[in-house]
Design an enzyme around this catalytic site. Structure first.
Site, PDB file in Angstrom:
ATOM      1  N   PRO A   2       0.789  -1.216   0.000  1.00 23.65           N
ATOM      2  CA  PRO A   2       0.000   0.000   0.000  1.00 23.65           C
ATOM      3  C   PRO A   2       0.823   1.269   0.000  1.00 23.65           C
ATOM      4  O   PRO A   2       1.493   1.590   0.966  1.00 23.65           O
ATOM      5  CB  PRO A   2      -0.745  -0.106   1.322  1.00 23.65           C
ATOM      6  CG  PRO A   2       0.163  -0.909   2.208  1.00 23.65           C
ATOM      7  CD  PRO A   2       1.206  -1.540   1.360  1.00 23.65           C
ATOM      8  N   GLU A   3       0.735   1.995  -1.054  1.00 21.98           N
ATOM      9  CA  GLU A   3       1.276   3.352  -1.093  1.00 21.98           C
ATOM     10  C   GLU A   3       0.077   4.267  -1.309  1.00 21.98           C
ATOM     11  O   GLU A   3      -1.061   3.812  -1.285  1.00 21.98           O
ATOM     12  CB  GLU A   3       2.306   3.500  -2.223  1.00 21.98           C
ATOM     13  CG  GLU A   3       3.495   2.558  -2.082  1.00 21.98           C
ATOM     14  CD  GLU A   3       4.542   2.744  -3.177  1.00 21.98           C
ATOM     15  OE1 GLU A   3       4.736   3.889  -3.617  1.00 21.98           O
ATOM     16  OE2 GLU A   3       5.139   1.752  -3.588  1.00 21.98           O
ATOM     17  N   HIS A  97      -4.804 -14.982   9.220  1.00 19.23           N
ATOM     18  CA  HIS A  97      -4.184 -13.699   9.558  1.00 19.23           C
ATOM     19  C   HIS A  97      -5.186 -12.563   9.719  1.00 19.23           C
ATOM     20  O   HIS A  97      -4.832 -11.402   9.586  1.00 19.23           O
ATOM     21  CB  HIS A  97      -3.138 -13.304   8.515  1.00 19.23           C
ATOM     22  CG  HIS A  97      -2.062 -14.320   8.338  1.00 19.23           C
ATOM     23  ND1 HIS A  97      -1.298 -14.787   9.389  1.00 19.23           N
ATOM     24  CD2 HIS A  97      -1.645 -14.992   7.238  1.00 19.23           C
ATOM     25  CE1 HIS A  97      -0.440 -15.691   8.924  1.00 19.23           C
ATOM     26  NE2 HIS A  97      -0.636 -15.835   7.636  1.00 19.23           N
ATOM     27  N   ARG A 116       2.087 -10.210   7.804  1.00 15.53           N
ATOM     28  CA  ARG A 116       3.353  -9.844   8.444  1.00 15.53           C
ATOM     29  C   ARG A 116       3.182  -8.944   9.667  1.00 15.53           C
ATOM     30  O   ARG A 116       4.109  -8.761  10.431  1.00 15.53           O
ATOM     31  CB  ARG A 116       4.266  -9.172   7.414  1.00 15.53           C
ATOM     32  CG  ARG A 116       4.643 -10.120   6.301  1.00 15.53           C
ATOM     33  CD  ARG A 116       5.466  -9.432   5.237  1.00 15.53           C
ATOM     34  NE  ARG A 116       6.834  -9.206   5.651  1.00 15.53           N
ATOM     35  CZ  ARG A 116       7.761  -8.638   4.878  1.00 15.53           C
ATOM     36  NH1 ARG A 116       7.445  -8.244   3.665  1.00 15.53           N
ATOM     37  NH2 ARG A 116       8.969  -8.471   5.317  1.00 15.53           N
ATOM     38  N   ARG A 155      17.436  19.468   1.794  1.00 18.39           N
ATOM     39  CA  ARG A 155      17.940  18.131   2.142  1.00 18.39           C
ATOM     40  C   ARG A 155      19.189  17.769   1.369  1.00 18.39           C
ATOM     41  O   ARG A 155      19.240  17.924   0.161  1.00 18.39           O
ATOM     42  CB  ARG A 155      16.860  17.069   1.828  1.00 18.39           C
ATOM     43  CG  ARG A 155      15.548  17.266   2.544  1.00 18.39           C
ATOM     44  CD  ARG A 155      15.733  17.163   4.044  1.00 18.39           C
ATOM     45  NE  ARG A 155      14.444  17.255   4.713  1.00 18.39           N
ATOM     46  CZ  ARG A 155      13.773  16.202   5.165  1.00 18.39           C
ATOM     47  NH1 ARG A 155      14.265  15.003   5.008  1.00 18.39           N
ATOM     48  NH2 ARG A 155      12.616  16.367   5.767  1.00 18.39           N
TER      49      ARG A 155
END
Length: 298
Positions: A2-3, A97, A116, A155
């Site tokens: 998921p982005e 899960h 996970r 940055r």
DNA sequence: CGTTGAACCTGTTTGC
DNA sequence: TGCAAACAGGTTCAAC
């Protein structure tokens, strides 16, 4: 999985399917990915889901107040790498899960599944939410070209690391970082502050175009992303760099390469995306044998 | 400040 | 076939 585009897709789907529904009961399985499991059991039953939003890679389930309790309490859900959140008939057996089940007032159950358990779930009272959300950077779809350029200039990290840094930009992950860099023809190891204004402008545009296109195609399904209706996305068919190691670049046919940048597999065209002049400061113990500088090799 | 690598956990794919 | 290694859409933290 998921982005930003996948989370946006899921949020829109859930907005259609579960917004307005009241949570009747909460059932928890493994809870090591939940900030405060007891809070879910304590505060969620009886509350209705007012609406579902995306914030970076988080889903924000805004809860409706009961009577006079504080408005704006929310359930924050991050899908990690393998998280899923989708409604099921309450009678349907839970798949493996499945760790959280929200029984709704329409006979359905909103289920969180995550093999996970890299995801995160947290209940936030309205007063605490701003501080939590404040840890994240600008939404990549909303940031202006000017702000983006300023961010890059501030940055000295590699551009790929900056794109992935959620405190700089919220929502960009490995796929869309690589796809944006490929489209903008910028090498992932370039130092952000060294990009020209033209390059920054191009990257800003590429990033927003790609995210919009990906949302329009309901995200990328590499192996298992499914939207709220259980449908896979289509954007993986449009990937130009991600996952294409040793395949020809769509622009120049040079074979796409994979390298670890910012700790992640990074795919790029070594011809279209030129490496920085001095990839890394020379290691101190290496003999300074370079009277003539060799062409950077990567 | 920044980078790297490991850790978190499970499943799938790849290589010998 | 079997088994081990490598790898996975993410985040965090120690060590340098």
């Amino acid at each position: 999985m998921p982005e930003l585009p996948e989370v946006e897709t899921l949020a829109r789907g859930l907005q259609q399917t579960v917004a307005g529904r009241r949570i009747v009961a909460v059932t928890l399985g493994k809870t090591d990915f939940i900030d405060d499991p007891a809070a879910l059991e304590q505060f969620l039953p009886g509350r209705a889901i007012e609406r579902v939003e995306r914030f970076g890679k988080f889903m924000l389930l805004r809860l409706r107040t009961g009577v006079d309790s504080a408005a704006g309490d929310s359930l924050l859900v991050h899908l990690g790498m393998t998280g899923h959140l989708s409604p099921h008939p309450a009678a349907e057996p839970s798949s493996k899960h499945t760790h959280v089940r929200f029984l709704l007032d329409n006979g359905r159950e909103l289920r969180y599944t995550d093999a996970r358990r890299f995801g995160r779930m947290a209940y936030f009272a309205a007063e605490q939410l701003p501080a939590e959300l404040g840890r994240f950077g600008a939404d990549p779809l909303e940031i202006t070209e000017f702000e983006f350029f300023a961010l890059l200039k501030s940055r000295k990290s590699r551009i790929k690391a900056l794109l992935l840094d959620q405190s700089a930009l919220r929502g960009v992950g490995n796929i869309y970082a690589d796809e944006s860099l490929w489209r903008a023809r910028i090498h992932p190891k370039r130092v952000a502050a060294n990009l020209s204004s033209q390059e920054a402008k191009k990257l800003h545009k590429s990033l927003q175009q790609i995210l919009r296109e990906a949302i329009a195609l309901r995200g990328s399904s590499i192996s298992d992303f499914l939207d709220a209706e259980g449908e896979p996305g289509e954007y993986q068919r449009h990937h130009r760099a991600y996952g294409r190691e040793a395949e020809p670049c769509y622009r120049c046919k040079t074979l796409i390469r994979r390298a670890i940048v910012a700790g992640r597999s990074s795919y790029f065209c070594p011809n279209c995306q030129r490496p920085p002049r001095l990839p890394r400061p020379a290691a101190r113990h290496r003999r300074r044998v370079t009277h003539k500088r060799r062409a950077a090799s990567q």
